[in-house]
Motif scaffolding. Structure first.
Motif: not given
Length: 276
Positions: A156, A78, A152-153, A81-86
């Motif tokens: 984010s 996190g 993931g939500t 900055g990695v995509q949250s769902l990943f």
């Protein structure tokens, strides 16, 4: 639900036999919890006979240990900055490796048995079969997707809040799921649940109380009073529904139904947190 990973006592070990279960130290209970619920290394100490009633007293600590590495992964990815769902997918995959996918497998088996059989005997037979049918496959896919989406939500919005809320939610879910062993008798004469027997209320609440307090503190801090109330309401309603369903379809409980409830409770808490 796969067989417990607690190994029998090594008869070749020299010295006096291990203490009886009622004399378990807190450290013994934590190690027993890690050996039962995870694949984490716990050293070469003798494997004591399983005593679920004593082990559950210190299960919150074992749960936190099991969840710390996925939680740290959430924080690290996190922060990058990695995509949250990943990030959520990686965290749950890591958790499955640590726990041996124990709850996931239990949920798949429970779905196959509860909804694939026409009577109690057939449901128990299906549940014991290691193969998964259509209900079981959907029972593996749907919970994983729901947890990835909900976590993931949260990630984010805040990786720190997401990591902590998932950690305490998974801890409380694992601690609460054995309520079915308090309220219902074993549905079969063999298996992990039958070996544990009916769980005493005092043993259940000894471990449940601190887990609930820790969960409530962080949920109130990070999700606010509405988030906490929703999470507790969802969990209580789910337990009530699950106990009624097991009473109707099985007339009791199995280890798979305990593991399945654990997964459902985790989803319920995470779902509550994203609704606020």
């Amino acid at each position: 639900m796969p067989p417990p990973t607690v190994n029998p006592i090594n008869d070749n070990d020299a010295g006096s036999p291990p203490p009886p279960p009622e004399q378990l130290s807190p450290l013994d209970a934590i190690v027993m919890g890690l050996r039962f619920y995870s694949r984490l290394p716990t050293g070469d100490s003798p494997h004591l006979p399983l005593n679920f009633g004593k082990m559950i007293h210190f299960l919150p600590m074992a749960s936190l240990i099991m969840g710390v590495f996925p939680a740290l992964t959430i924080l690290l990815l996190g922060a990058l900055g990695v995509q949250s769902l990943f990030v959520a997918t990686v965290a749950f995959a890591m958790s499955a490796v640590i726990t041996g996918a124990m709850a996931e497998d239990a949920f798949g088996d429970a779905m196959d048995g509860l909804f694939g059989g026409h009577d109690v005997a057939r449901r128990l037979e299906i549940m014991k079969d290691s193969r998964h049918g259509t209900y079981g496959v959907l029972g593996l896919i749907a919970p994983f997707m729901l947890r990835v989406i909900t976590l993931g939500t949260l990630i984010s919005l805040s990786p720190v809040a997401g990591a902590i809320l998932w950690l305490v939610a998974s801890m409380l879910a694992r601690q609460t799921a054995p309520i079915v062993a308090v309220m219902l008798p074993p549905a079969r004469s063999d298996g992990a649940s039958a070996g544990a027997g009916i769980l005493a209320k005092k043993d259940f609440f000894f471990g449940f109380a601190p887990a609930l307090a820790l969960f409530s503190f962080f949920a109130l801090l990070l999700a606010g009073p509405i988030g906490l109330i929703l999470a507790l309401a969802f969990g209580a309603g789910l337990c009530f529904f699950w106990l009624k369903l097991l009473t109707k379809l099985l007339g009791g409980q199995t280890g798979d139904t305990i593991g399945a409830l654990q997964l459902l409770l985790e989803i319920a808490a995470l779902s509550a947190f994203i609704l606020i």
